[in-house]
Design an enzyme around this catalytic site. Structure first.
Site, PDB file in Angstrom:
ATOM      1  N   ARG A 192       0.850  -1.190   0.000  1.00  0.00           N
ATOM      2  CA  ARG A 192       0.000   0.000   0.000  1.00  0.00           C
ATOM      3  C   ARG A 192       0.884   1.237   0.000  1.00  0.00           C
ATOM      4  NH1 ARG A 192      -3.330  -2.753  -1.669  1.00  0.00           N
ATOM      5  NH2 ARG A 192      -5.394  -3.229  -0.864  1.00  0.00           N
ATOM      6  N   GLU A 225       2.894  13.151  -6.705  1.00  0.00           N
ATOM      7  CA  GLU A 225       4.248  13.583  -6.302  1.00  0.00           C
ATOM      8  C   GLU A 225       5.317  12.576  -6.737  1.00  0.00           C
ATOM      9  OE1 GLU A 225       1.467  13.412  -4.263  1.00  0.00           O
ATOM     10  OE2 GLU A 225       2.060  14.189  -2.307  1.00  0.00           O
ATOM     11  N   HIS A 236      -1.051  -0.014  -9.999  1.00  0.00           N
ATOM     12  CA  HIS A 236      -1.742  -1.015  -9.159  1.00  0.00           C
ATOM     13  C   HIS A 236      -2.137  -2.263  -9.958  1.00  0.00           C
ATOM     14  CE1 HIS A 236      -4.754  -1.709  -5.585  1.00  0.00           C
ATOM     15  NE2 HIS A 236      -3.834  -2.660  -5.693  1.00  0.00           N
TER      16      HIS A 236
END
Ligand code: NAI
Ligand code: AKG
Length: 388
Positions: free
Chosen positions: A231, A260, A272
């Site tokens: 995560r 960022e 992901h």
């Protein structure tokens, strides 16, 4: 009819487990009995009174408001291990890419398109900037030896890596699956100080949030490569970017890009994709659907993260299940209601998980409306379900 709301694209292989004569499934279902979800965040969602269960087709449940679900008597399921192989394979790809600069090299080689017969020469000249180390002989630290971490640790040995594993909560059953030549690290510090590559396979919890930060990175070897297929919030974005700029971290591979991180040199960002294989999507959807069906139709609980597992064959006329607080006098109070109503209990099972408990009462009698109201009125009872 049972109503199942899907919040993400769920494999048809799982959806076809729902018998259409009994179930209506879809993303537009209102006031559902159950929700089938992958990564969609449910934290801002209203959880209606009719909602009895949520199944996460996957491992991580940080997108689900577990505390709120428990307080409302909503059982939350996940599908342990069903996508572990898919993640393991992408972690192996990430390990190789973090070392061998394949990604920037493939980008670069496209820039010499149009150079005609000069391409082979330019390739040989240009390739020097993309050399990277072998994995063999290097040390890999695996943090979290669950379904994914174990597969990663065991597989990395075949690359010739020396593997360190850290998981203070590992069960004995899990420990049996860990290869004997994996070094059991007794602290995170041991991983940080020794490993050339570190890969994270822990859930996001208050304990693990930003576990990779300037303090932990300081303890690591200069030029360490870090992989995060667990995560994004496990790693402090600011601190990892600073550490890359200072060359303390050579490469950060993440399956959880943020604005960022995108474009920052040294960051390899993947959208992901860890569990995105047809095999894993099928496995997760099938397991999640089966968990929901057995709960909605029989009151059986398998792989819940907020209530105990209770699986009992149903061979009585009526089953009543009670989700309640794990406090004294509950079983006496529940059994008392049946006694007062003159209903004989054939079988009573009670199990608990932390602050909550689940009682299953099987009877050949009937549970009258009066009995159900009395059960619901017991202090500490959260939800009562009847299966006939
Ligand atoms: N990139 C992706 O698509 C996917 C990401 N995931 C993420 O990976 C995580 C792990 O998945 P699984 O291995 O299937 O879960 P798992 O529950 O089988 O394993 C997690 C392991 O972490 C350990 N652990 C918990 N807290 C720890 C701590 N503070 N330090 C060290 N170990 C700790 C537990 O004891 C457990 O063995 C999930 O929670 C999810 O966030 C899971 C599947 C797909
Ligand atoms: O469903 C997905 O693609 C994400 C899987 C995941 O992150 C998990 O299982 O925790």
């Amino acid at each position: 009819m049972y109503h199942i709301q899907t919040l993400n694209k769920i494999s048809p292989y799982g959806l076809e487990k729902f018998d259409r004569s009994k179930y209506i499934c879809g993303d537009d279902v209102q006031n559902p009995d159950a929700v089938l979800v992958r990564s969609a965040s449910m934290h801002d969602m209203q959880l209606g009174d009719n909602l009895k269960a949520i199944a996460r087709a996957g491992a991580g449940v940080n997108n689900i408001p577990i505390d709120r679900c428990s307080q409302q008597g909503i059982v939350v399921f996940n599908t342990p291990g069903a996508n572990a192989n898919a993640v393991k394979e992408l972690v192996m790809c990430g390990l190789l890419m973090s070392a061998r600069k394949v990604y920037p090299a493939m980008d670069w080689v496209q820039t010499i398109k149009g150079e005609g017969d000069a391409v082979p020469k330019l390739v040989e000249k240009g390739k020097a900037q993309f050399s990277g180390p072998e994995l063999s002989g290097k040390k890999l630290g695996v943090i979290g030896l669950g379904a994914i971490g174990i597969l990663v640790a065991n597989f990395a040995r075949h690359f010739g890596m020396q593997v360190y594993g850290y998981d203070p909560y590992m069960s004995v059953e899990t420990a049996w699956k860990v290869s004997r030549d994996i070094k059991h690290a007794i602290s995170l510090q041991e991983i940080y100080e020794n490993c050339d590559f570190i890969t994270l396979h822990v859930p996001l919890t208050p304990e693990t949030k930003e576990m990779i930060n300037s303090e932990s990175i300081k303890m690591m070897k200069h030029g360490v490569r870090i992989l995060n297929f667990a995560r994004g919030e496990l790693v402090s974005t600011k601190d990892i970017k600073d550490a890359i700029d200072e060359k303390q971290v050579r490469c950060y591979v993440t399956d959880f890009p943020s604005d960022e991180l995108l474009g920052h040199p040294g960051v390899l960002a993947i959208p992901h994709l860890g569990a995105s294989t047809p095999e894993s999507e099928d496995n997760c959807a099938k397991m999640a659907a089966e968990e929901l069906i057995d709960y909605l139709e029989n009151g059986n609980i398998t792989n819940s993260v907020n209530l105990p597992n209770v699986i009992i064959n149903r061979n009585c006329k009526t089953r009543v299940t009670v989700i309640h607080k794990n406090i004294p006098q509950m079983i006496t109070a529940i059994a008392g209601v049946f006694g007062d109503c003159g209903v004989n209990i054939e079988n009573l099972t009670n199990k608990s998980k932390k602050e909550y408990a689940y009682t299953v009462v099987d009877t050949n009698g009937d549970a009258s409306e009066d009995a159900i109201s009395k059960l619901k009125a017991i202090d500490g009872v959260i939800r009562v379900n009847i299966y006939r």
